[in-house]
Design a protein around this motif. Structure first.
Motif, PDB file in Angstrom:
ATOM      1  N   GLY A 229     -52.540  14.102 -20.986  1.00 35.74           N
ATOM      2  CA  GLY A 229     -51.628  15.245 -20.996  1.00 35.74           C
ATOM      3  C   GLY A 229     -50.629  15.197 -19.858  1.00 35.74           C
ATOM      4  N   VAL A 230     -51.070  14.761 -18.688  1.00 32.68           N
ATOM      5  CA  VAL A 230     -50.173  14.634 -17.537  1.00 32.68           C
ATOM      6  C   VAL A 230     -49.180  13.497 -17.758  1.00 32.68           C
ATOM      7  N   ALA A 231     -49.656  12.412 -18.368  1.00 36.13           N
ATOM      8  CA  ALA A 231     -48.803  11.232 -18.549  1.00 36.13           C
ATOM      9  C   ALA A 231     -47.717  11.448 -19.593  1.00 36.13           C
ATOM     10  N   ALA A 232     -47.983  12.291 -20.603  1.00 42.38           N
ATOM     11  CA  ALA A 232     -47.062  12.421 -21.734  1.00 42.38           C
ATOM     12  C   ALA A 232     -45.653  12.850 -21.339  1.00 42.38           C
ATOM     13  N   PRO A 233     -45.463  13.916 -20.522  1.00 41.04           N
ATOM     14  CA  PRO A 233     -44.085  14.287 -20.173  1.00 41.04           C
ATOM     15  C   PRO A 233     -43.372  13.232 -19.334  1.00 41.04           C
ATOM     16  N   PHE A 234     -44.138  12.502 -18.509  1.00 39.81           N
ATOM     17  CA  PHE A 234     -43.511  11.422 -17.734  1.00 39.81           C
ATOM     18  C   PHE A 234     -43.084  10.279 -18.651  1.00 39.81           C
ATOM     19  N   ALA A 235     -43.940   9.955 -19.629  1.00 39.18           N
ATOM     20  CA  ALA A 235     -43.556   8.925 -20.601  1.00 39.18           C
ATOM     21  C   ALA A 235     -42.341   9.370 -21.395  1.00 39.18           C
ATOM     22  N   GLY A 236     -42.322  10.645 -21.810  1.00 39.03           N
ATOM     23  CA  GLY A 236     -41.162  11.175 -22.520  1.00 39.03           C
ATOM     24  C   GLY A 236     -39.906  11.113 -21.666  1.00 39.03           C
ATOM     25  N   GLY A 237     -40.052  11.438 -20.382  1.00 36.00           N
ATOM     26  CA  GLY A 237     -38.902  11.391 -19.482  1.00 36.00           C
ATOM     27  C   GLY A 237     -38.349   9.994 -19.306  1.00 36.00           C
ATOM     28  N   LEU A 238     -39.240   9.019 -19.131  1.00 35.01           N
ATOM     29  CA  LEU A 238     -38.796   7.633 -18.967  1.00 35.01           C
ATOM     30  C   LEU A 238     -38.105   7.120 -20.221  1.00 35.01           C
ATOM     31  N   LEU A 239     -38.709   7.396 -21.366  1.00 31.29           N
ATOM     32  CA  LEU A 239     -38.095   6.969 -22.626  1.00 31.29           C
ATOM     33  C   LEU A 239     -36.766   7.682 -22.871  1.00 31.29           C
ATOM     34  N   GLY A 240     -36.697   8.982 -22.538  1.00 27.06           N
ATOM     35  CA  GLY A 240     -35.443   9.716 -22.684  1.00 27.06           C
ATOM     36  C   GLY A 240     -34.348   9.132 -21.820  1.00 27.06           C
ATOM     37  N   TRP A 241     -34.701   8.730 -20.595  1.00 31.94           N
ATOM     38  CA  TRP A 241     -33.741   8.127 -19.658  1.00 31.94           C
ATOM     39  C   TRP A 241     -33.161   6.839 -20.240  1.00 31.94           C
TER      40      TRP A 241
ATOM     41  N   PHE B 243     -35.982  13.250 -35.671  1.00 29.87           N
ATOM     42  CA  PHE B 243     -36.708  14.451 -36.072  1.00 29.87           C
ATOM     43  C   PHE B 243     -37.899  14.090 -36.948  1.00 29.87           C
ATOM     44  N   LEU B 244     -37.721  13.126 -37.853  1.00 30.22           N
ATOM     45  CA  LEU B 244     -38.827  12.707 -38.712  1.00 30.22           C
ATOM     46  C   LEU B 244     -39.950  12.079 -37.879  1.00 30.22           C
ATOM     47  N   LEU B 245     -39.592  11.203 -36.942  1.00 27.06           N
ATOM     48  CA  LEU B 245     -40.593  10.586 -36.068  1.00 27.06           C
ATOM     49  C   LEU B 245     -41.340  11.644 -35.269  1.00 27.06           C
ATOM     50  N   GLN B 246     -40.598  12.583 -34.709  1.00 27.33           N
ATOM     51  CA  GLN B 246     -41.189  13.647 -33.910  1.00 27.33           C
ATOM     52  C   GLN B 246     -42.136  14.513 -34.755  1.00 27.33           C
ATOM     53  N   SER B 247     -41.737  14.800 -35.980  1.00 29.55           N
ATOM     54  CA  SER B 247     -42.550  15.645 -36.861  1.00 29.55           C
ATOM     55  C   SER B 247     -43.838  14.943 -37.275  1.00 29.55           C
ATOM     56  N   VAL B 248     -43.740  13.642 -37.593  1.00 27.81           N
ATOM     57  CA  VAL B 248     -44.939  12.878 -37.926  1.00 27.81           C
ATOM     58  C   VAL B 248     -45.873  12.833 -36.726  1.00 27.81           C
ATOM     59  N   ALA B 249     -45.305  12.595 -35.541  1.00 28.45           N
ATOM     60  CA  ALA B 249     -46.114  12.527 -34.322  1.00 28.45           C
ATOM     61  C   ALA B 249     -46.826  13.850 -34.067  1.00 28.45           C
TER      62      ALA B 249
ATOM     63  N   THR C  84     -42.148   9.018 -29.907  1.00 25.43           N
ATOM     64  CA  THR C  84     -42.772   7.736 -29.575  1.00 25.43           C
ATOM     65  C   THR C  84     -43.982   7.933 -28.672  1.00 25.43           C
ATOM     66  N   ALA C  85     -43.836   8.743 -27.621  1.00 23.77           N
ATOM     67  CA  ALA C  85     -44.927   8.960 -26.679  1.00 23.77           C
ATOM     68  C   ALA C  85     -46.123   9.638 -27.348  1.00 23.77           C
ATOM     69  N   VAL C  86     -45.861  10.652 -28.158  1.00 29.76           N
ATOM     70  CA  VAL C  86     -46.949  11.441 -28.751  1.00 29.76           C
ATOM     71  C   VAL C  86     -47.666  10.668 -29.849  1.00 29.76           C
ATOM     72  N   ILE C  87     -46.937   9.903 -30.645  1.00 29.89           N
ATOM     73  CA  ILE C  87     -47.603   9.145 -31.711  1.00 29.89           C
ATOM     74  C   ILE C  87     -48.435   8.003 -31.115  1.00 29.89           C
ATOM     75  N   ALA C  88     -48.025   7.476 -29.976  1.00 33.93           N
ATOM     76  CA  ALA C  88     -48.831   6.460 -29.304  1.00 33.93           C
ATOM     77  C   ALA C  88     -50.156   7.051 -28.833  1.00 33.93           C
ATOM     78  N   CYS C  89     -50.128   8.279 -28.325  1.00 29.00           N
ATOM     79  CA  CYS C  89     -51.361   8.943 -27.899  1.00 29.00           C
ATOM     80  C   CYS C  89     -52.243   9.274 -29.097  1.00 29.00           C
TER      81      CYS C  89
END
Length: 316
Positions: A132-144, A167-173, A243-248
């Motif tokens: 849970g702690v890692a997810a926003p950091f992974a999202g931030g790095l990928l967003g960058w 949006f489709l990727l995010q919804s599936v995740a 990407t981050a959430v579906i990997a988890c």
């Protein structure tokens, strides 16, 4: 405890999850016309019903790995956990501190298990917390990274296509991960361990109703308060969070989609100049995240111990 009360609590949790999470899933792309809100809600509802039929590893993590809710009193402890998590999220939201319902229910389930005397797995709780702690950091790095790619190679027309894909990727995740906390509550209530279409469909419909109610507020919080957002930021955040959430989800670890989206937005904003990020609003959200899990755990542990004590006195 009467089964009707359990069902009402589980249904309320699904609706509130839609209010808290569903709007955030749509909010990042509101400035682009390629996914209309009505279409987006329909996609979310369908995927929330169908994806758990393919994989429900995260729901199993919620329902079995944090604590043993199949033991006597487990359903009552789960109800206490849900009520406590909803109370904490509501209280923080009223204070202007939007937070993660996923963090709240993780804390609530662990705390209620301890308070009731169920077998709680500290290792599983810590592992879930680490992801849970890692997810926003992974999202931030990928967003960058992704905002730079999108700006360099994508036209306005191409951005709309990327938005649809993101949006489709995010919804599936979300359906494969964060959204399964709703199904997990129904699993505990009805005592099943697999995903069943009637239950996933019920969860999806209740989630959709909550999403319709929560969309305007979520749009203000993520789309305006967090960063000075432009369409590429939202698309980058969708792709990053998905990407981050579906990997988890692939390893059965529940993480918060709203946290990953927030991280993606911040990362995309920083990539184009840190002045785009509204750091005061970011600080409020991070403070809420830090408060949510321990507050929910303490409240649910205290309430579970109290309810168990009252029940023991009545039986004696």
């Amino acid at each position: 405890m009467d089964v009707v009360v359990l069902i009402v609590v589980a249904g309320l949790f699904a609706v509130v999850t839609g209010v808290n999470d569903g709007g955030a899933l749509l909010a990042t792309g509101l400035k682009l016309p390629s996914v209309r809100p009505a279409t987006g809600i329909l996609v979310l509802v369908v995927l929330a019903a169908v994806v758990p039929l393919i994989t429900h590893r995260v729901a199993v993590t919620f329902s079995t790995r944090l604590a043993s809710f199949h033991e006597p009193g487990g359903k009552i402890a789960m109800t206490v956990a849900v009520i406590s998590s909803l109370a904490v999220v509501t209280a923080l939201s009223l204070k202007g501190l939007p937070t993660s319902l996923t963090l709240a229910i993780v804390g609530g389930l662990a705390g209620a298990g301890l308070g009731w005397g169920l077998a709680v797995s500290p290792g599983s709780v810590l592992l879930v917390l680490a992801f849970g702690v890692a997810a926003p950091f992974a999202g931030g790095l990928l967003g960058w990274v992704l905002i730079r790619v999108l700006v360099a190679v994508t036209s306005a027309r191409g951005l709309r296509r990327w938005h649809q894909a993101g949006f489709l990727l995010q919804s599936v995740a979300y359906a494969a991960n964060d959204g399964q906390k709703m199904l997990a509550v129904f699993m505990i209530v009805f005592g099943f361990s697999d995903a069943r279409l009637p239950y996933t469909s019920l969860v999806a419909v209740l989630f959709g109703l909550g999403t319709m109610y929560g969309l305007p507020k979520a749009g203000r919080t993520l789309g305006r308060e967090l960063i000075a957002s432009r369409p590429p930021h939202g698309v980058a955040a969708e792709l990053a969070a998905g990407t981050a959430v579906i990997a988890c989800a692939a390893v059965g670890m529940p993480v918060s989609m709203t946290q990953a989206i927030a991280g993606g937005l911040i990362g995309a904003g920083v990539a184009q100049g840190s002045g785009r990020v509204r750091w005061y609003a970011t600080g409020k959200i991070v403070a809420a995240w830090l408060l949510t899990l321990p507050a929910s755990a303490l409240l649910s542990a205290g309430l579970a111990a109290l309810v168990k004590g009252i029940a023991s006195v009545e039986l004696s």
